[in-house]
Design a protein around this motif. Structure first.
Motif, mmCIF file in Angstrom:
data_model
loop_
_atom_site.group_PDB
_atom_site.id
_atom_site.type_symbol
_atom_site.label_atom_id
_atom_site.label_comp_id
_atom_site.label_asym_id
_atom_site.label_seq_id
_atom_site.Cartn_x
_atom_site.Cartn_y
_atom_site.Cartn_z
ATOM 1 N N ILE A 1 0.845 -1.199 0.000
ATOM 2 C CA ILE A 1 0.000 0.000 0.000
ATOM 3 C C ILE A 1 0.879 1.247 0.000
ATOM 4 O O ILE A 1 0.621 2.212 -0.713
ATOM 5 C CB ILE A 1 -0.945 0.001 1.216
ATOM 6 N N PHE A 2 1.952 1.209 0.802
ATOM 7 C CA PHE A 2 2.841 2.363 0.908
ATOM 8 C C PHE A 2 3.517 2.678 -0.424
ATOM 9 O O PHE A 2 3.651 3.846 -0.808
ATOM 10 C CB PHE A 2 3.893 2.093 1.989
ATOM 11 N N THR A 3 3.965 1.644 -1.142
ATOM 12 C CA THR A 3 4.699 1.884 -2.389
ATOM 13 C C THR A 3 3.792 2.222 -3.568
ATOM 14 O O THR A 3 4.265 2.791 -4.558
ATOM 15 C CB THR A 3 5.553 0.652 -2.770
ATOM 16 N N TYR A 4 2.501 1.888 -3.476
ATOM 17 C CA TYR A 4 1.620 2.074 -4.633
ATOM 18 C C TYR A 4 1.601 3.513 -5.156
ATOM 19 O O TYR A 4 1.865 3.747 -6.351
ATOM 20 C CB TYR A 4 0.200 1.592 -4.326
ATOM 21 N N PRO A 5 1.289 4.538 -4.337
ATOM 22 C CA PRO A 5 1.275 5.896 -4.896
ATOM 23 C C PRO A 5 2.643 6.358 -5.383
ATOM 24 O O PRO A 5 2.742 7.149 -6.326
ATOM 25 C CB PRO A 5 0.785 6.756 -3.722
ATOM 26 N N LEU A 6 3.704 5.833 -4.776
ATOM 27 C CA LEU A 6 5.044 6.227 -5.186
ATOM 28 C C LEU A 6 5.377 5.659 -6.561
ATOM 29 O O LEU A 6 5.895 6.366 -7.444
ATOM 30 C CB LEU A 6 6.073 5.756 -4.154
ATOM 31 N N MET A 7 5.080 4.375 -6.763
ATOM 32 C CA MET A 7 5.379 3.769 -8.061
ATOM 33 C C MET A 7 4.450 4.316 -9.144
ATOM 34 O O MET A 7 4.875 4.502 -10.290
ATOM 35 C CB MET A 7 5.329 2.246 -7.995
ATOM 36 N N VAL A 8 3.198 4.619 -8.806
ATOM 37 C CA VAL A 8 2.299 5.246 -9.773
ATOM 38 C C VAL A 8 2.869 6.578 -10.230
ATOM 39 O O VAL A 8 2.906 6.891 -11.429
ATOM 40 C CB VAL A 8 0.889 5.453 -9.165
ATOM 41 N N ALA A 9 3.330 7.378 -9.272
ATOM 42 C CA ALA A 9 3.847 8.706 -9.614
ATOM 43 C C ALA A 9 5.064 8.619 -10.530
ATOM 44 O O ALA A 9 5.125 9.284 -11.572
ATOM 45 C CB ALA A 9 4.202 9.473 -8.335
ATOM 46 N N LEU B 1 14.983 12.062 -13.625
ATOM 47 C CA LEU B 1 13.600 11.965 -14.095
ATOM 48 C C LEU B 1 12.799 13.179 -13.635
ATOM 49 O O LEU B 1 12.078 13.809 -14.427
ATOM 50 C CB LEU B 1 12.979 10.680 -13.556
ATOM 51 N N MET B 2 12.917 13.528 -12.365
ATOM 52 C CA MET B 2 12.186 14.675 -11.824
ATOM 53 C C MET B 2 12.671 15.986 -12.434
ATOM 54 O O MET B 2 11.860 16.888 -12.731
ATOM 55 C CB MET B 2 12.339 14.713 -10.301
ATOM 56 N N LEU B 3 13.965 16.112 -12.623
ATOM 57 C CA LEU B 3 14.501 17.352 -13.206
ATOM 58 C C LEU B 3 14.039 17.539 -14.646
ATOM 59 O O LEU B 3 13.721 18.661 -15.063
ATOM 60 C CB LEU B 3 16.033 17.337 -13.122
ATOM 61 N N ILE B 4 13.995 16.452 -15.409
ATOM 62 C CA ILE B 4 13.513 16.540 -16.796
ATOM 63 C C ILE B 4 12.026 16.892 -16.810
ATOM 64 O O ILE B 4 11.580 17.738 -17.583
ATOM 65 C CB ILE B 4 13.760 15.215 -17.534
ATOM 66 N N ALA B 5 11.257 16.230 -15.948
ATOM 67 C CA ALA B 5 9.803 16.421 -15.941
ATOM 68 C C ALA B 5 9.383 17.815 -15.500
ATOM 69 O O ALA B 5 8.261 18.241 -15.764
ATOM 70 C CB ALA B 5 9.147 15.385 -15.029
ATOM 71 N N THR B 6 10.279 18.539 -14.820
ATOM 72 C CA THR B 6 9.974 19.910 -14.385
ATOM 73 C C THR B 6 10.730 20.958 -15.198
ATOM 74 O O THR B 6 10.695 22.146 -14.851
ATOM 75 C CB THR B 6 10.315 20.074 -12.882
ATOM 76 N N LYS C 1 7.993 21.943 -22.122
ATOM 77 C CA LYS C 1 7.156 23.102 -22.497
ATOM 78 C C LYS C 1 6.089 23.337 -21.426
ATOM 79 O O LYS C 1 6.390 23.360 -20.251
ATOM 80 C CB LYS C 1 6.534 22.879 -23.884
ATOM 81 N N GLN C 2 4.839 23.502 -21.854
ATOM 82 C CA GLN C 2 3.769 23.752 -20.871
ATOM 83 C C GLN C 2 3.320 22.492 -20.156
ATOM 84 O O GLN C 2 2.429 22.545 -19.298
ATOM 85 C CB GLN C 2 2.561 24.421 -21.538
ATOM 86 N N PHE C 3 3.929 21.339 -20.476
ATOM 87 C CA PHE C 3 3.483 20.071 -19.902
ATOM 88 C C PHE C 3 4.373 19.589 -18.759
ATOM 89 O O PHE C 3 4.450 18.388 -18.495
ATOM 90 C CB PHE C 3 3.385 19.014 -20.998
ATOM 91 N N VAL C 4 5.058 20.515 -18.092
ATOM 92 C CA VAL C 4 5.775 20.130 -16.878
ATOM 93 C C VAL C 4 4.758 19.543 -15.896
ATOM 94 O O VAL C 4 3.588 19.925 -15.887
ATOM 95 C CB VAL C 4 6.501 21.336 -16.243
ATOM 96 N N ILE C 5 5.216 18.611 -15.092
ATOM 97 C CA ILE C 5 4.287 17.907 -14.206
ATOM 98 C C ILE C 5 3.710 18.840 -13.144
ATOM 99 O O ILE C 5 4.344 19.820 -12.760
ATOM 100 C CB ILE C 5 4.968 16.698 -13.535
ATOM 101 N N GLY C 6 2.498 18.510 -12.674
ATOM 102 C CA GLY C 6 1.807 19.317 -11.687
ATOM 103 C C GLY C 6 2.269 19.046 -10.264
ATOM 104 O O GLY C 6 3.155 18.219 -10.010
ATOM 105 N N ALA C 7 1.619 19.722 -9.325
ATOM 106 C CA ALA C 7 2.059 19.706 -7.929
ATOM 107 C C ALA C 7 2.031 18.315 -7.315
ATOM 108 O O ALA C 7 2.983 17.897 -6.645
ATOM 109 C CB ALA C 7 1.192 20.662 -7.110
ATOM 110 N N GLY D 1 6.588 12.286 -6.629
ATOM 111 C CA GLY D 1 7.831 11.953 -7.323
ATOM 112 C C GLY D 1 9.040 12.144 -6.425
ATOM 113 O O GLY D 1 9.910 11.269 -6.334
ATOM 114 N N TRP D 2 9.099 13.295 -5.739
ATOM 115 C CA TRP D 2 10.224 13.531 -4.834
ATOM 116 C C TRP D 2 10.159 12.619 -3.613
ATOM 117 O O TRP D 2 11.197 12.188 -3.091
ATOM 118 C CB TRP D 2 10.287 15.000 -4.423
ATOM 119 N N LEU D 3 8.946 12.317 -3.143
ATOM 120 C CA LEU D 3 8.815 11.348 -2.054
ATOM 121 C C LEU D 3 9.362 9.982 -2.466
ATOM 122 O O LEU D 3 9.983 9.277 -1.664
ATOM 123 C CB LEU D 3 7.348 11.208 -1.632
ATOM 124 N N SER D 4 9.132 9.613 -3.732
ATOM 125 C CA SER D 4 9.673 8.351 -4.244
ATOM 126 C C SER D 4 11.194 8.366 -4.205
ATOM 127 O O SER D 4 11.825 7.362 -3.853
ATOM 128 C CB SER D 4 9.194 8.110 -5.678
#
Length: 432
Positions: A59-67, A389-394, A400-406, A412-415
């Protein structure tokens, strides 16, 4: 994906309603391949040694791996490139090489262990020589990638994901202590036993693994080549809403399938092996053998069959993700949608990775020992890969305008933090 009702891209188009099977693609295959024979061994060991108390990690890893998988997919869909392809355009080439080469090595070790488990499972079911089965499965996995057209190959991978249902089926033939199951799932357990923390770290490393990031991003980019009405989002932003909704649903379902199956394996082995005191499980095949006298031959058969089915899915993903990563970093022509004559180096890497993994089974190297070092390499590589991965996505220059949301940034950073903690935990439990 379903067709647009008008072909003229300049006109206002309304997409027809997509069907679920068409939506499910890279996310489902990625999630299913996460439950490879090596992963099955980890979950079996967790259930056998500690019963139900390790279940909370899923359960703990699910939102992290989804993100992290959703971010990987969005990079591929937005840029039209895999993760390594975006990486080498943002950072010096040595960065890509220092990450992709260890990734390929870890993948080769992992797929070698998977092929070995598949050979042992076939021997368990059919008798015969396990090494002959290993060679046969290796050849089949390569031929699937080289000879099948991309669309048909993706369809095969989707059907192979049904092999995961075998582990759900085992729950119907074992007696589960549902009270302890619920307690283990919902209430995290913290013990002073270093072996317990080693297992928690292993579960983290199995569920959040670098090869999955590279595969899902590359398959999103591959799908664009097969769907002429779709383009990368930086060029056609009007497709963003529909594309991101599909990625979200695909990833949520794919990762849920992965963790539900992992939970079923832990629960099955907890209800049978742990309850009977059979805690010394070295591999997924050991688990299948040990289950038989406790839950009957049917449980053994479906457990062993699942090992072969998930292996046929995972081995091509491991070889393919490594080839994508190395090929994109080297700027080769890559892709399973290309003919072998168009991408010779890419397909040669797929074949060589599978062949070396297969040959590892003919050496004195112990598969479980090799898997330990594979986990170490993956753990070391995972953290910098996730940070990049996080640096590219932001990065607005890339996305462009598709940087990831909050919310994706937060999870992502929690992961990244969770994986870093897992690596530290792995080091502590290994050396102290």
């Amino acid at each position: 994906m379903s067709d647009y009702r008008m072909d003229d891209r300049s006109a206002v188009v309304e997409p027809s309603k997509p069907r679920l099977l068409e939506i499910l693609g890279p996310g489902l295959v990625t999630g299913a391949s996460d439950d490879d024979p090596s992963g099955i061994a980890t979950y079996s060991q967790a259930g056998a040694q500690f019963g139900y108390i390790a279940s909370w990690t899923l359960i703990f890893t699910y939102p992290l791996m989804v993100a992290v998988q959703m971010i990987s997919a969005r990079i591929g869909r937005t840029t039209g490139r895999g993760l390594a392809g975006s990486m080498v355009r943002c950072y010096p080439r040595w960065v890509g090489v220092s990450i992709t080469v260890p990734l390929l090595v870890a993948n080769v070790i992992n797929l070698g262990a998977d092929l070995g488990a598949m050979g042992d499972a076939a021997h368990l079911l059919l008798n015969g020589n396990a090494l002959i089965y290993v060679a046969a499965f290796g050849v089949i996995c390569v031929l699937l990638q080289v000879l099948l057209k991309y669309k048909r190959y993706v369809a095969v991978l989707k059907w192979l994901s049904l092999a995961l249902l075998s582990y759900i089926a085992t729950l119907f033939v074992v007696h589960v202590d549902w009270l302890n199951f619920t307690r283990g799932l919902l209430l995290p357990t913290f013990k002073g036993d270093p072996n317990y923390w080693s297992m928690i770290v292993a579960i983290f490393g199995t569920t959040i693994s670098p090869y999955l990031f590279f595969w899902q991003a590359s398959e999103e980019a591959e799908d664009l080549k097969e769907k002429p009405r779709e383009e990368r989002l930086v060029k056609h932003p009007q497709e963003a809403k529909r594309a991101n909704m599909r990625i979200t649903l695909d990833t949520l379902i794919g990762m849920a399938a992965s963790n539900i199956v992992a939970l079923a394996i832990i629960t099955t082995t907890a209800a049978t092996l742990n309850s009977a005191g059979a805690t010394n499980i070295e591999s997924s095949v050991d688990a299948a053998k040990a289950i038989e006298p406790l839950a009957g031959s049917f449980a053994k058969i479906i457990f062993a069959t699942g090992i072969i089915g998930t292996g046929l899915l995972a081995v091509p993903v491991l070889a393919g993700s490594g080839a994508y990563a190395v090929g994109e970093a080297a700027r080769w022509k890559v892709g399973l949608s290309r003919e072998p004559s168009e991408a010779k180096a890419f397909y040669a890497t797929v074949g060589l990775a599978t062949a070396v993994g297969m040959l590892l089974n003919f050496t004195p190297i112990a598969p479980m020992k090799a898997l330990f070092w594979s986990a170490v390499i993956n753990g070391i590589v995972a953290v910098p890969v996730m940070v990049i991965l996080m640096l590219i996505a932001t990065n607005r220059k890339v996305m462009k305008q598709f940087v990831i949301g909050a919310w994706l940034k937060v999870f992502g950073w929690l992961s990244c933090v969770a994986m870093f903690a897992a690596v530290i935990g792995m080091a502590v439990t290994a050396f102290f």
